[in-house]
Motif scaffolding. Structure first.
Motif, PDB file in Angstrom:
ATOM      1  N   THR A 224       2.010  59.512  79.809  1.00 57.76           N
ATOM      2  CA  THR A 224       0.910  59.326  78.909  1.00 57.76           C
ATOM      3  C   THR A 224       0.658  57.807  78.601  1.00 57.76           C
ATOM      4  O   THR A 224      -0.156  57.058  78.672  1.00 57.76           O
ATOM      5  CB  THR A 224       1.002  60.013  77.518  1.00 57.76           C
ATOM      6  OG1 THR A 224       0.844  61.350  78.030  1.00 57.76           O
ATOM      7  CG2 THR A 224      -0.240  59.905  76.552  1.00 57.76           C
ATOM      8  N   MET A 225       2.034  57.256  78.127  1.00 57.78           N
ATOM      9  CA  MET A 225       2.035  55.999  77.723  1.00 57.78           C
ATOM     10  C   MET A 225       1.908  55.115  78.754  1.00 57.78           C
ATOM     11  O   MET A 225       1.305  54.037  78.677  1.00 57.78           O
ATOM     12  CB  MET A 225       3.255  55.723  76.613  1.00 57.78           C
ATOM     13  CG  MET A 225       3.262  56.421  75.403  1.00 57.78           C
ATOM     14  SD  MET A 225       1.847  56.715  74.427  1.00 57.78           S
ATOM     15  CE  MET A 225       1.578  55.051  73.943  1.00 57.78           C
ATOM     16  N   MET A 244     -13.570  59.728  75.884  1.00 55.49           N
ATOM     17  CA  MET A 244     -13.020  60.707  76.714  1.00 55.49           C
ATOM     18  C   MET A 244     -12.028  61.585  76.252  1.00 55.49           C
ATOM     19  O   MET A 244     -12.038  62.765  76.559  1.00 55.49           O
ATOM     20  CB  MET A 244     -12.544  59.749  77.794  1.00 55.49           C
ATOM     21  CG  MET A 244     -13.519  58.841  78.587  1.00 55.49           C
ATOM     22  SD  MET A 244     -12.724  57.834  79.771  1.00 55.49           S
ATOM     23  CE  MET A 244     -12.678  59.313  81.165  1.00 55.49           C
ATOM     24  N   LEU A 245     -11.261  61.041  75.256  1.00 57.66           N
ATOM     25  CA  LEU A 245     -10.316  61.983  74.761  1.00 57.66           C
ATOM     26  C   LEU A 245     -11.075  63.157  74.034  1.00 57.66           C
ATOM     27  O   LEU A 245     -10.621  64.566  74.037  1.00 57.66           O
ATOM     28  CB  LEU A 245      -9.251  61.374  73.838  1.00 57.66           C
ATOM     29  CG  LEU A 245      -8.275  60.639  74.341  1.00 57.66           C
ATOM     30  CD1 LEU A 245      -7.362  59.908  73.228  1.00 57.66           C
ATOM     31  CD2 LEU A 245      -7.183  61.879  74.909  1.00 57.66           C
ATOM     32  N   GLY A 246     -12.179  62.935  73.437  1.00 60.17           N
ATOM     33  CA  GLY A 246     -13.022  63.870  72.667  1.00 60.17           C
ATOM     34  C   GLY A 246     -13.472  64.853  73.707  1.00 60.17           C
ATOM     35  O   GLY A 246     -13.481  66.012  73.228  1.00 60.17           O
ATOM     36  N   ARG A 247     -13.976  64.393  74.637  1.00 58.45           N
ATOM     37  CA  ARG A 247     -14.865  65.450  75.643  1.00 58.45           C
ATOM     38  C   ARG A 247     -13.516  66.261  76.263  1.00 58.45           C
ATOM     39  O   ARG A 247     -13.727  67.388  76.684  1.00 58.45           O
ATOM     40  CB  ARG A 247     -15.232  64.533  76.758  1.00 58.45           C
ATOM     41  CG  ARG A 247     -16.555  63.790  76.487  1.00 58.45           C
ATOM     42  CD  ARG A 247     -17.516  63.560  77.568  1.00 58.45           C
ATOM     43  NE  ARG A 247     -16.951  62.521  78.373  1.00 58.45           N
ATOM     44  CZ  ARG A 247     -17.016  61.185  78.050  1.00 58.45           C
ATOM     45  NH1 ARG A 247     -17.786  60.587  77.083  1.00 58.45           N
ATOM     46  NH2 ARG A 247     -16.187  60.003  78.689  1.00 58.45           N
ATOM     47  N   HIS A 248     -12.420  65.627  76.519  1.00 56.63           N
ATOM     48  CA  HIS A 248     -11.175  66.182  77.078  1.00 56.63           C
ATOM     49  C   HIS A 248     -10.790  67.490  76.246  1.00 56.63           C
ATOM     50  O   HIS A 248     -10.431  68.643  76.567  1.00 56.63           O
ATOM     51  CB  HIS A 248     -10.241  65.391  77.408  1.00 56.63           C
ATOM     52  CG  HIS A 248      -9.025  65.969  78.207  1.00 56.63           C
ATOM     53  ND1 HIS A 248      -8.757  66.404  79.373  1.00 56.63           N
ATOM     54  CD2 HIS A 248      -7.712  66.382  77.681  1.00 56.63           C
ATOM     55  CE1 HIS A 248      -7.638  66.782  79.791  1.00 56.63           C
ATOM     56  NE2 HIS A 248      -6.969  66.955  78.694  1.00 56.63           N
ATOM     57  N   PHE A 249     -10.473  67.334  74.989  1.00 59.13           N
ATOM     58  CA  PHE A 249     -10.216  68.058  74.016  1.00 59.13           C
ATOM     59  C   PHE A 249     -11.142  69.329  73.714  1.00 59.13           C
ATOM     60  O   PHE A 249     -10.869  70.417  73.589  1.00 59.13           O
ATOM     61  CB  PHE A 249      -9.927  67.712  72.508  1.00 59.13           C
ATOM     62  CG  PHE A 249      -8.230  67.162  72.363  1.00 59.13           C
ATOM     63  CD1 PHE A 249      -8.258  65.977  72.814  1.00 59.13           C
ATOM     64  CD2 PHE A 249      -7.461  68.118  72.368  1.00 59.13           C
ATOM     65  CE1 PHE A 249      -6.732  65.296  72.686  1.00 59.13           C
ATOM     66  CE2 PHE A 249      -6.009  67.423  72.290  1.00 59.13           C
ATOM     67  CZ  PHE A 249      -5.715  66.334  72.383  1.00 59.13           C
ATOM     68  N   LYS A 250     -12.582  68.996  73.789  1.00 60.34           N
ATOM     69  CA  LYS A 250     -13.473  69.977  73.819  1.00 60.34           C
ATOM     70  C   LYS A 250     -13.556  70.867  74.927  1.00 60.34           C
ATOM     71  O   LYS A 250     -13.657  72.055  75.025  1.00 60.34           O
ATOM     72  CB  LYS A 250     -14.847  69.135  73.729  1.00 60.34           C
ATOM     73  CG  LYS A 250     -15.178  68.532  72.481  1.00 60.34           C
ATOM     74  CD  LYS A 250     -16.642  68.044  72.305  1.00 60.34           C
ATOM     75  CE  LYS A 250     -16.788  67.214  70.975  1.00 60.34           C
ATOM     76  NZ  LYS A 250     -18.078  66.545  71.027  1.00 60.34           N
ATOM     77  N   MET A 251     -13.245  70.343  76.287  1.00 65.00           N
ATOM     78  CA  MET A 251     -12.885  71.146  77.514  1.00 65.00           C
ATOM     79  C   MET A 251     -11.756  72.108  77.253  1.00 65.00           C
ATOM     80  O   MET A 251     -11.824  73.198  77.416  1.00 65.00           O
ATOM     81  CB  MET A 251     -12.935  70.285  78.660  1.00 65.00           C
ATOM     82  CG  MET A 251     -12.760  71.017  79.878  1.00 65.00           C
ATOM     83  SD  MET A 251     -12.463  69.996  81.249  1.00 65.00           S
ATOM     84  CE  MET A 251     -10.958  68.996  81.036  1.00 65.00           C
ATOM     85  N   ILE A 307      -4.101  48.733  69.311  1.00 68.06           N
ATOM     86  CA  ILE A 307      -2.963  48.997  68.434  1.00 68.06           C
ATOM     87  C   ILE A 307      -3.384  50.367  68.041  1.00 68.06           C
ATOM     88  O   ILE A 307      -2.496  51.130  67.927  1.00 68.06           O
ATOM     89  CB  ILE A 307      -2.832  48.037  67.389  1.00 68.06           C
ATOM     90  CG1 ILE A 307      -2.092  46.745  68.084  1.00 68.06           C
ATOM     91  CG2 ILE A 307      -1.777  48.529  66.170  1.00 68.06           C
ATOM     92  CD1 ILE A 307      -1.883  45.526  67.087  1.00 68.06           C
ATOM     93  N   LEU A 308      -4.557  50.710  67.516  1.00 65.15           N
ATOM     94  CA  LEU A 308      -4.898  51.833  66.814  1.00 65.15           C
ATOM     95  C   LEU A 308      -4.960  52.989  67.937  1.00 65.15           C
ATOM     96  O   LEU A 308      -4.561  54.093  67.593  1.00 65.15           O
ATOM     97  CB  LEU A 308      -6.295  51.809  66.237  1.00 65.15           C
ATOM     98  CG  LEU A 308      -6.485  50.897  65.041  1.00 65.15           C
ATOM     99  CD1 LEU A 308      -8.016  50.701  64.654  1.00 65.15           C
ATOM    100  CD2 LEU A 308      -6.008  51.718  63.627  1.00 65.15           C
ATOM    101  N   ALA A 313      -2.254  57.616  70.390  1.00 61.10           N
ATOM    102  CA  ALA A 313      -1.853  58.246  71.357  1.00 61.10           C
ATOM    103  C   ALA A 313      -0.340  58.844  71.269  1.00 61.10           C
ATOM    104  O   ALA A 313       0.066  59.977  71.789  1.00 61.10           O
ATOM    105  CB  ALA A 313      -2.017  57.447  72.794  1.00 61.10           C
ATOM    106  N   LEU A 314       0.805  57.746  71.020  1.00 61.13           N
ATOM    107  CA  LEU A 314       1.998  58.079  70.778  1.00 61.13           C
ATOM    108  C   LEU A 314       2.264  59.130  69.928  1.00 61.13           C
ATOM    109  O   LEU A 314       3.152  60.045  69.863  1.00 61.13           O
ATOM    110  CB  LEU A 314       2.690  56.844  70.645  1.00 61.13           C
ATOM    111  CG  LEU A 314       4.426  56.764  70.164  1.00 61.13           C
ATOM    112  CD1 LEU A 314       4.964  57.428  71.673  1.00 61.13           C
ATOM    113  CD2 LEU A 314       5.023  55.676  69.880  1.00 61.13           C
TER     114      LEU A 314
END
Length: 329
Positions: A224-225, A244-251, A307-308, A313-314
């Motif tokens: 991931t990192m 994109m993370l939002g769309r991925h988690f919705k999927m 940074i955010l 992600a980590l």
């Protein structure tokens, strides 16, 4: 032993195990697949696991590697994404007197003095092959071989070749995929021009984006990192990655709650299926709320977006890894 790719092609039957490592992930995958082909390993005789599972599945791994196949034929054990911290377990496995399977270990870039390379390079019964990204010479040879010899292309214009040499070579898998695409695109005229190449050139960021999204929800911390590092190095916009993370988690939520699975590329299907077993609907909903908060933070706080995103992600992939262990226990 240290091997070149040519040694790998002709010497695989002479060793107990092989380490395939290096920064070219596409070539690592290609040689891993080729090992199955060279040794004629049947699908039912392959036992594969990620290095993150080594500690929890060590007994199962040794049992699989040290017992004859129920289906006949030779067995193969594939350990993916290994690191030097895995060297002790892998050493015990490849030196086990009862080993009854070929062992293939894949890894990213490794230190020359690290445990894995020292093990495989220093033993006559083991081999290590490095997968470095193609330079201009090896890349041009690959292009000419794939297009002229294998695809029947008659001519490549100088500016088309220059453009390919400048934009390909970072990942063998992406390079081969593009060369197959361009061969089909120009099949009727058998010549490759600059315009053809420009239209067909792949989005190399797509591979890193998939690796980032699917590795995160499967709890693969290092992958991931590393994928996020590559995306940010290539100037990917943090806000875009958050969306994109939002769309991925919705999927993922649709799959977990409704049982509706998307059609996925085979390289990410296993990670997605693993994520479905790790995540609950409530956990995913909480992440979606946090993603909205993160997007707002990026817009309003003045803190560096990179940074955010890295911090988010980590923390999230660490949480996912802990949840995956809890689900298995």
């Amino acid at each position: 032993m240290k091997w070149k790719e040519s040694d790998f092609n002709k010497g695989l039957n002479s060793v107990r195990a092989v380490l395939i490592y290096g920064p070219d992930a596409g070539l690592v995958d290609e040689l891993c697949d080729k090992s199955v082909e060279i040794l004629a390993i049947e699908k039912d005789n392959i036992f594969a696991l990620d290095s993150g599972e080594l500690r929890d599945k060590q007994e199962y791994l040794f049992a699989e590697a040290c017992t004859p196949s129920m289906f006949g034929g030779r067995k193969m054990v594939i350990i993916s994404n290994a690191g030097d911290s895995d060297a002790r377990v892998i050493k015990d496995l490849v030196e086990h007197s009862g080993l009854d399977a070929m062992v293939v270990v894949t890894a990213g870039d490794l230190r020359a003095t690290g445990g894995l390379r020292s093990l495989f390079e220093g033993d006559a019964n083991l081999a290590a092959v490095a997968c470095y990204t193609d330079d201009a010479r090896t890349l041009e040879t690959l292009i000419r071989n794939e297009l002229f010899t294998n695809a029947g292309i008659k001519q490549i214009s100088p500016d088309a070749m220059t453009y390919m040499l400048n934009h390909l070579g970072g990942d063998r898998g992406i390079t081969r995929g593009f060369l197959n695409k361009i061969a089909l695109y120009v099949d009727d005229k058998k010549t490759v021009d600059f315009d053809d190449v420009e239209k067909c050139l792949p989005d190399t960021g797509a591979a890193n984006t998939d690796d980032f999204l699917y590795s995160l929800t499967a709890g693969h911390i290092q992958q991931t990192m590393l994928a996020l590092d590559r995306l940010l190095y290539d100037n990917a916009e943090p806000n875009m990655l958050v969306r994109m993370l939002g769309r991925h988690f919705k999927m993922l939520l649709t799959a977990v709650v409704d049982g509706q699975f998307p059609r996925l590329f085979w390289k990410v299907a296993d990670k997605f299926n693993a994520a479905v077993k790790i995540w609950s609907g409530d956990d995913i909903s909480a992440v979606l709320v946090r993603l909205n908060e993160l997007e707002s933070q990026i817009r309003t706080t003045g803190m560096p977006a990179e940074i955010l995103l890295r911090d988010f992600a980590l923390k999230l992939v660490l949480k996912t890894y802990k949840m995956s262990i809890k689900r298995r226990n």
